[in-house]
Design a protein around this motif. Sequence first.
Motif, PDB file in Angstrom:
ATOM      1  N   TYR A  77       0.654  -4.997   3.991  1.00 27.32           N
ATOM      2  CA  TYR A  77       0.893  -4.573   2.610  1.00 27.32           C
ATOM      3  C   TYR A  77      -0.165  -5.137   1.674  1.00 27.32           C
ATOM      4  CZ  TYR A  77       3.255  -3.837  -1.867  1.00 27.32           C
ATOM      5  OH  TYR A  77       3.555  -3.443  -3.144  1.00 27.32           O
ATOM      6  N   ASP A  78      -0.678  -4.285   0.785  1.00 27.25           N
ATOM      7  CA  ASP A  78      -1.673  -4.686  -0.207  1.00 27.25           C
ATOM      8  C   ASP A  78      -1.005  -4.689  -1.584  1.00 27.25           C
ATOM      9  OD1 ASP A  78      -3.749  -5.090  -1.926  1.00 27.25           O
ATOM     10  OD2 ASP A  78      -5.031  -3.493  -1.142  1.00 27.25           O
ATOM     11  N   LYS A  85      -1.858  -0.769   4.039  1.00 28.90           N
ATOM     12  CA  LYS A  85      -3.258  -0.474   4.363  1.00 28.90           C
ATOM     13  C   LYS A  85      -3.514  -0.851   5.803  1.00 28.90           C
ATOM     14  CE  LYS A  85      -6.548  -1.178   1.437  1.00 28.90           C
ATOM     15  NZ  LYS A  85      -7.512  -1.799   0.494  1.00 28.90           N
ATOM     16  N   GLU A 109      -2.691  -2.701  -4.594  1.00 33.16           N
ATOM     17  CA  GLU A 109      -2.576  -1.253  -4.624  1.00 33.16           C
ATOM     18  C   GLU A 109      -1.151  -0.787  -4.353  1.00 33.16           C
ATOM     19  OE1 GLU A 109      -5.483   0.800  -2.341  1.00 33.16           O
ATOM     20  OE2 GLU A 109      -7.095  -0.598  -2.851  1.00 33.16           O
TER      21      GLU A 109
END
Length: 391
Positions: free
Chosen positions: A381-382, A389, A385
Motif C-alpha cells: 500500500y502506498d 502498488k 497515492e
Amino acid sequence: MVDISDEDLLAELGAAPEAKKQSARTPREERIIAGFEDIVRFREEHGRAPRHGEGRDIFERLYAVRLDQLRAQEDCRSLLRDFDHHGLLAAPAAGETSEEMDDDALLAELGIEPAGGVDLTELTHVKPRAEVRAAEEVADRTPCADFETFKPLFARVKEDLDSAARETRRFGEDAAIRKGEFFILGGQIAYVADMGETIKAPNGEYDARLRVIYSNGTESNLLRRSLQRALYKDEAGRRITDPSAGPLFGGAAEDEDLESGTIYVLRSKSDHPDIAAHRELIHKLGVTGGAVESRIAQAALDSTYLLADVEVVATYKLFNINRAKLEHVLHRVLSPARLDLIIQDRFGNPVKPKEWYLVPLHVIDEVVARVKDGTITGYEYDPAEARLKVI
C-alpha cells in the motif's frame, strides 16, 4: 616347578593354537571395496543409484562416475559381487547417459587438484580445497557502495520469510542460479543483482560472472559456478523461493489450517479527537475462525480496540485458510499506513494499539481480492497515492 609353554598347555587341553589369518585382499582391492560401500550407502539413503547431471550434488556425480568405472571392469565386478545387495553393478538402464566430464574435471568441481594417475575407483583421501576456495571467495567481498538501493529488498525478503510467503530449500534440488534470485550463504542473505554474458570455462562448462549483494552490506564479483560450489559446501546454504500465496490456501489441510475463516474490518466509535477526525479512514483488520461478534464483545474494555465500542463494516469469508500466515501478509501489505497513536489503558499506562490502519475501505476490498487470486504478495500500500502498488 616345571616350565610349560603355551603350546604344551594347549596340547594338554586338546586344543591346537589358531594361526593368524592372513588378509586375502590387496590394498587396491580394499580401496575398491571401500569406494563401493560409499555408493551402497548412497543407495540405501536415497532409494536409488547415484545419477549423472550438472544439477545434482557433486558427490552424487562422483559416485555415479565411480559406479560406471566399476561396472566396466570385470575384476571389480567379481570382487564386489558379494557386496552388491542392490544390483548396482548391473548394466545401466537403456537411455541412461554417462557423465561427460573426465575424472580430472569432476575432481576440479570438488576443488581438488588432481594428481597424475588418479583413479576414482581407488580414491581414498582428497585434500578439501573447496573449503579454502569458499574462504577465499568470502575474503574477496568488498563494501557495496550503493547498498541503500538494495536494503529494502533484503528487508522485504525477511518479512516474506517471517510470514511464510517465501520458503528456504536446501541448495541442490534445483542448482540453477538466475538473476534476481535470493540465497542464504554463510549466514547472510545473498542477492544475485546482475549476471554477465555466458562464457566457456577451460573445462568446457559454461559459466557467467555475477554481481552478488549480501545483506551485511558487502558484494562480490564471482563466477556462477563458484557460487554453486559455495552453496553446495555450506551445510546451511539455502535457496529462498519466490513469493507465493500457496502457503495461505491449499487443498490439503495443515496443522494450523481452519475449515473456514473470516477477515473482518472494524471501525472505532471512540471519541478520541484524532480518531474522530478520521473515523471513515481508520480501520482495524483481523482474521478469526469464530464469530466476529464474540471477538468484539468486550471492545470497550480492551486497548486492542482503542477502549471503545466498534462497528463491523465488512467481512469476507474464506476457506481452508492458515490464519497466522494470512494476518502476517495483511499487516505487511498495509504496514506503511499503520496508525501512529498512543492512548492510555484503564490503569493510565500508555498503549500503542496495533493492526489499525489509515486506509480507505475500497483498498481493503482490493487487498482481499488479491488474497483470493494469489497476487497479494506482489503488492504494497502506498499512503501518498492511497492505492496498492506493485512492489
